[in-house]
Design a protein around this motif. Structure first.
Motif, short mmCIF file in Angstrom:
data_model
loop_
_atom_site.label_atom_id
_atom_site.label_comp_id
_atom_site.label_asym_id
_atom_site.label_seq_id
_atom_site.Cartn_x
_atom_site.Cartn_y
_atom_site.Cartn_z
N PRO A 107 0.99 -1.12 -0.03
CA PRO A 107 0.36 0.07 -0.24
C PRO A 107 0.86 1.42 -0.08
CG PRO A 107 -0.50 -1.35 1.96
CD PRO A 107 0.60 -1.87 0.85
N PHE A 108 1.75 1.34 0.68
CA PHE A 108 2.90 2.56 0.89
C PHE A 108 3.29 2.54 -0.50
CE2 PHE A 108 2.52 1.25 5.48
CZ PHE A 108 2.33 2.77 5.99
N PHE A 109 4.01 1.85 -1.04
CA PHE A 109 4.10 1.83 -2.65
C PHE A 109 3.87 1.92 -3.62
CE2 PHE A 109 5.00 -0.04 -6.41
CZ PHE A 109 7.29 0.15 -6.42
N LEU A 110 2.13 1.62 -3.64
CA LEU A 110 1.57 2.23 -4.91
C LEU A 110 0.66 3.33 -4.50
CD1 LEU A 110 -0.65 -0.98 -5.35
CD2 LEU A 110 1.12 -0.44 -6.97
N GLY A 111 0.77 3.29 -3.59
CA GLY A 111 0.63 5.18 -2.92
C GLY A 111 1.83 6.35 -3.22
N PHE A 112 3.11 5.71 -2.89
CA PHE A 112 3.56 6.75 -3.25
C PHE A 112 3.75 6.67 -4.56
CE2 PHE A 112 8.85 7.39 -4.21
CZ PHE A 112 8.61 8.42 -4.09
N SER A 113 3.60 5.82 -5.44
CA SER A 113 3.76 5.69 -7.35
C SER A 113 2.53 6.72 -7.54
CB SER A 113 3.38 4.44 -7.00
OG SER A 113 4.45 3.21 -7.02
N THR A 114 1.57 6.73 -7.18
CA THR A 114 0.59 7.12 -6.85
C THR A 114 0.04 8.64 -6.82
OG1 THR A 114 -0.96 6.04 -6.72
CG2 THR A 114 -1.84 7.77 -6.72
N ASN A 115 1.57 8.99 -5.83
CA ASN A 115 1.89 10.35 -5.61
C ASN A 115 3.19 11.04 -6.98
OD1 ASN A 115 2.09 12.95 -4.28
ND2 ASN A 115 3.51 12.20 -3.07
N VAL A 116 3.69 10.37 -7.39
CA VAL A 116 4.86 10.53 -8.06
C VAL A 116 4.58 11.06 -9.46
CG1 VAL A 116 6.79 9.91 -9.13
CG2 VAL A 116 7.00 9.43 -6.96
N LEU A 117 3.02 9.79 -9.68
CA LEU A 117 2.34 10.10 -11.04
C LEU A 117 1.31 11.24 -10.99
CD1 LEU A 117 1.65 6.67 -11.42
CD2 LEU A 117 2.87 7.94 -13.15
N SER A 118 1.04 11.50 -9.92
CA SER A 118 0.39 12.74 -9.84
C SER A 118 -0.15 13.92 -8.24
CB SER A 118 -0.98 12.30 -9.94
OG SER A 118 -1.94 13.39 -10.19
N PRO A 119 0.98 14.41 -8.43
CA PRO A 119 1.55 15.34 -7.16
C PRO A 119 0.18 16.05 -6.63
CG PRO A 119 2.74 15.66 -8.90
CD PRO A 119 1.97 14.71 -9.47
#
Length: 152
Positions: free
Chosen positions: A25-37
């Motif tokens: 969950p942390f990794f996918l949340g972080f990936s989402t944050n990088v893609l759409s800040p």
């Protein structure tokens, strides 16, 4: 009456089975944050956005580091080396993911939904490939260790 604590071996087996779920969950949340800040700041507000982003990054590092630290091929290493290799592997994995997600973001700059779909699929694929890679290394380690054992 309270139940007695789980035996150490059983607890380790449970942890080994569910340890990949610590990072996901942390990794996918972080990936989402990088893609759409701006995605999380829309919902959480701009004051908490930086803290939330850092929490996702930190959680991803902790999860990946824990996964690597408890892998079979590092069990016989010294504690310092286990921590060093686990933190290094986590940093390489997480910051490599930042690079991949930044490239995805630059390819699809105007379509946020498509960018998130491709990015999350890529994140899931990276986690899956990483898990298979560590399982392969552990399998090779077990094979080599078994062959090098003296036979009676």
């Amino acid at each position: 009456m309270s139940e007695p604590p789980l035996p150490s071996v059983r607890r380790q087996l449970l942890f080994a089975k569910y340890r990949p779920f610590i990072a996901t969950p942390f990794f996918l949340g972080f990936s989402t944050n990088v893609l759409s800040p701006t995605l999380f700041s829309r919902y959480l507000g701009s004051q908490i956005d930086q803290t939330f982003s850092n929490t996702l990054l930190f959680g991803s590092h902790i999860g990946i580091t824990t996964y690597l630290y408890t892998s079979k091929h590092l069990r016989n290493a010294d504690t310092f080396e286990r921590v060093l290799y686990s933190v290094y592997g986590s940093a390489i994995f997480n910051f490599g993911t930042v690079l991949v997600m930044s490239i995805v973001r630059s390819i699809f700059p105007d379509n946020e939904l498509l960018r998130l779909g491709i990015g999350l699929s890529t994140g899931i694929a990276l986690l899956y490939i990483g898990k298979r890679y560590i399982n392969y290394i552990d399998h090779v380690f077990d094979t080599v260790r078994y062959r090098s054992m003296p036979r009676s």
